[in-house]
Motif scaffolding. Sequence first.
Motif, PDB file in Angstrom:
ATOM      1  N   GLY A 231      51.466 -20.564  85.999  1.00  0.00           N
ATOM      2  CA  GLY A 231      51.102 -20.635  87.412  1.00  0.00           C
ATOM      3  C   GLY A 231      50.741 -19.315  88.055  1.00  0.00           C
ATOM      4  N   VAL A 232      50.563 -18.249  87.261  1.00  0.00           N
ATOM      5  CA  VAL A 232      50.236 -16.936  87.814  1.00  0.00           C
ATOM      6  C   VAL A 232      48.725 -16.822  87.983  1.00  0.00           C
ATOM      7  CG1 VAL A 232      50.304 -14.448  87.403  1.00  0.00           C
ATOM      8  CG2 VAL A 232      52.262 -15.873  86.785  1.00  0.00           C
ATOM      9  N   GLY A 233      48.266 -16.421  89.171  1.00  0.00           N
ATOM     10  CA  GLY A 233      46.850 -16.229  89.413  1.00  0.00           C
ATOM     11  C   GLY A 233      46.350 -14.940  88.797  1.00  0.00           C
ATOM     12  N   ASP A 234      45.022 -14.817  88.753  1.00  0.00           N
ATOM     13  CA  ASP A 234      44.428 -13.627  88.144  1.00  0.00           C
ATOM     14  C   ASP A 234      44.837 -12.349  88.853  1.00  0.00           C
ATOM     15  OD1 ASP A 234      43.164 -15.087  86.222  1.00  0.00           O
ATOM     16  OD2 ASP A 234      41.261 -15.231  87.303  1.00  0.00           O
ATOM     17  N   ASP A 235      45.189 -12.462  90.139  1.00  0.00           N
ATOM     18  CA  ASP A 235      45.524 -11.258  90.895  1.00  0.00           C
ATOM     19  C   ASP A 235      46.929 -10.755  90.606  1.00  0.00           C
ATOM     20  OD1 ASP A 235      46.618 -13.520  92.068  1.00  0.00           O
ATOM     21  OD2 ASP A 235      46.595 -12.662  94.078  1.00  0.00           O
ATOM     22  N   ARG A 236      47.712 -11.493  89.792  1.00  0.00           N
ATOM     23  CA  ARG A 236      49.083 -11.065  89.510  1.00  0.00           C
ATOM     24  C   ARG A 236      49.422 -11.064  88.026  1.00  0.00           C
ATOM     25  NH1 ARG A 236      53.066 -13.518  94.271  1.00  0.00           N
ATOM     26  NH2 ARG A 236      52.216 -12.252  95.969  1.00  0.00           N
ATOM     27  N   THR A 237      48.423 -11.181  87.173  1.00  0.00           N
ATOM     28  CA  THR A 237      48.707 -11.173  85.739  1.00  0.00           C
ATOM     29  C   THR A 237      49.245  -9.819  85.288  1.00  0.00           C
ATOM     30  OG1 THR A 237      46.366 -10.676  85.367  1.00  0.00           O
ATOM     31  CG2 THR A 237      47.052 -12.968  85.129  1.00  0.00           C
ATOM     32  N   GLY A 238      48.737  -8.733  85.879  1.00  0.00           N
ATOM     33  CA  GLY A 238      49.265  -7.414  85.545  1.00  0.00           C
ATOM     34  C   GLY A 238      50.722  -7.272  85.945  1.00  0.00           C
ATOM     35  N   LEU A 239      51.066  -7.789  87.129  1.00  0.00           N
ATOM     36  CA  LEU A 239      52.453  -7.748  87.585  1.00  0.00           C
ATOM     37  C   LEU A 239      53.355  -8.540  86.650  1.00  0.00           C
ATOM     38  CD1 LEU A 239      54.699  -7.184  89.628  1.00  0.00           C
ATOM     39  CD2 LEU A 239      53.870  -9.136  90.965  1.00  0.00           C
ATOM     40  N   ALA A 240      52.915  -9.751  86.265  1.00  0.00           N
ATOM     41  CA  ALA A 240      53.723 -10.565  85.351  1.00  0.00           C
ATOM     42  C   ALA A 240      53.894  -9.862  84.010  1.00  0.00           C
ATOM     43  CB  ALA A 240      53.066 -11.934  85.158  1.00  0.00           C
ATOM     44  N   GLY A 241      52.816  -9.250  83.518  1.00  0.00           N
ATOM     45  CA  GLY A 241      52.921  -8.495  82.274  1.00  0.00           C
ATOM     46  C   GLY A 241      53.878  -7.323  82.396  1.00  0.00           C
ATOM     47  N   GLY A 242      53.846  -6.641  83.548  1.00  0.00           N
ATOM     48  CA  GLY A 242      54.769  -5.537  83.770  1.00  0.00           C
ATOM     49  C   GLY A 242      56.213  -5.989  83.768  1.00  0.00           C
ATOM     50  N   LEU A 243      56.491  -7.152  84.369  1.00  0.00           N
ATOM     51  CA  LEU A 243      57.859  -7.670  84.409  1.00  0.00           C
ATOM     52  C   LEU A 243      58.364  -8.006  83.003  1.00  0.00           C
ATOM     53  CD1 LEU A 243      57.720 -10.015  87.530  1.00  0.00           C
ATOM     54  CD2 LEU A 243      59.152  -7.983  87.267  1.00  0.00           C
ATOM     55  N   VAL A 244      57.526  -8.686  82.216  1.00  0.00           N
ATOM     56  CA  VAL A 244      57.944  -9.074  80.868  1.00  0.00           C
ATOM     57  C   VAL A 244      58.184  -7.831  80.012  1.00  0.00           C
ATOM     58  CG1 VAL A 244      57.233 -10.252  78.759  1.00  0.00           C
ATOM     59  CG2 VAL A 244      56.800 -11.318  80.976  1.00  0.00           C
TER      60      VAL A 244
END
Length: 426
Positions: A358-371
Motif C-alpha cells: 500500500g505504499v505510494g511511489d512518493d514513499r517507497t524510499g522512506l519504506a526502504g529506509g525503515l526496513v
Amino acid sequence: MKIAFALLGAVQLTLIAAITVITVALPAMRRDLHLDDAGTVLVTSAYGVAFGGLLLPGGRLADSFGRRRIFVVGAAVFGLGSAAAGLAPDAGSMVVARFVQGAGAALTAPAAMALAGALFPDPRRRGRAMAVWGVLSSAGATAGTVLSGVVITWVSWRWALLAPVVVAAVAVAVAPGLFPADRPARGNRIDWPGAVLATTGLAALIYGLQRSGRVALGGVLLIVLFALAERRAAVPLTPLPFVARRLLPLAAVTLCAAAMATAFFMLSLHLQQVRGLSPLRTSAVFLLSTPSLLAAGPLTGRLIARLGERRVLAAGPAVAATGLGLLSLLDAPYAGLLVFPLGAGMTFSAALLTALHGVGDDRTGLAGGLVNTAMEIGPPLGLAVLIPVAAAHSPDASSGYAFALRVAAAALVAIAVCAALPRRTR
C-alpha cells in the motif's frame, strides 16, 4: 529489465557484504594498521553507525530529489569510501573511510529498493521481485564473511575492501542509461531537525549497543525526542502512523537480523577456537547456506502469491527458529546452516513485502529506509543481548552459545505467533 534488476541486486548485496567483509580479516588489520582496542572498536563500528544512522534521511532524500539521482550519488560516495578504506595507511584514515563508505550506503540502499520496485508495474511480478530482494541482505552478510576468509588466505585483506569499488563504478556508469530520470513526487522539503535527531539517535543507539550502555540510552532518548518532534512537524521525516502500521514486519526484520548476526558470530568463533578450523575452512562451512539463500526468494514469492503475506510472515520466523535450534548443536551445525537461512530469507522477504504493501511511489524510499534501518539495528542488538546471556548461562563458551541461540529461537517463535494472530488480536 533483468539487467537493471541484476545491477540493483548486486549493489544491495555489496552494501551488506561491506559490513561483514572485515570480520575474518580483523586480526590482520589490527597488525598492519597498529590498531589498539579503541581503534578496533571504531574501525568495526564506523560503517554500521553511518549506514544505520543515515538511512531514514537517505530514504527521504530519494523520495524528494529523485531515486536515480540519489542512487548514483550514493554509489559514487560508497565507491570513494571503499577505495579510501582499501588504501588507508593508518587507523584514523580507515575510520574516516569506513564512515564515508557507510554514508554512501545509506543513500544508495533506499533508492535502490525504490528503483527495483518501479521496474515491475505488474503487482504480481513486483511481489516476486521484492521477495528475491528480501534475501539479498542475508546473502550479502554471508558473502562478506566468505570473501574475507578467501581473500586473506592468498592476498592482502585490502583487496576485500577494494572489491566493492568495481561494483560502485559500474553502477555509477550504467545507471543513467538503465533507469529513467524520475521527478520528485512530494517536493523538496526535508524535515532537517528531524533528520538530525534521527541520525544522531540511531547512530548513538547502534554504537552504544555494541560498546556503551550510556551511549545506547542517549540514543534512545534522542529517538524519543525525534518521535515527539515528528508529531508537530508540518512535513515529518517519518510519519508516525506510517511506522505504526509496519511495526510487526519491522520487528521481524530486526529480530531475524539479530539472530543471524549473533549465530554466525558464535559459530565462527566456535569453529576456529574450539574446532581449530582455519579461516578458509570456516568460510567454506558457511557456504552450506548458499542453496537455501538462493531458494528462499523464489519460494517466498510463490508462497505469498498463494497464502498471503501474513501467513508467510508467520512461517518464516518459525522455520528460522527451527534452524537456530539445529545450529545450537555447534559441533554438527550443518542441518542448521541449511534450515536457518531458508527461514531467515522467508522472513526478510515477507516482512519487506508487508512493509511495502500500500505504499505510494512518493514513499517507497522512506519504506526502504525503515526496513534497512531495522536490518542495521538487529546485529548490534543481538550481540549486545545474547553475548551476555551466553556468558551468564555458563563459563563454558560452547554451552553458553548454545543456550543463547535457543533464546533467540524463542524470540522468533514469539514473532511467528504474533504474525499468525488475527489483526485485531495483534
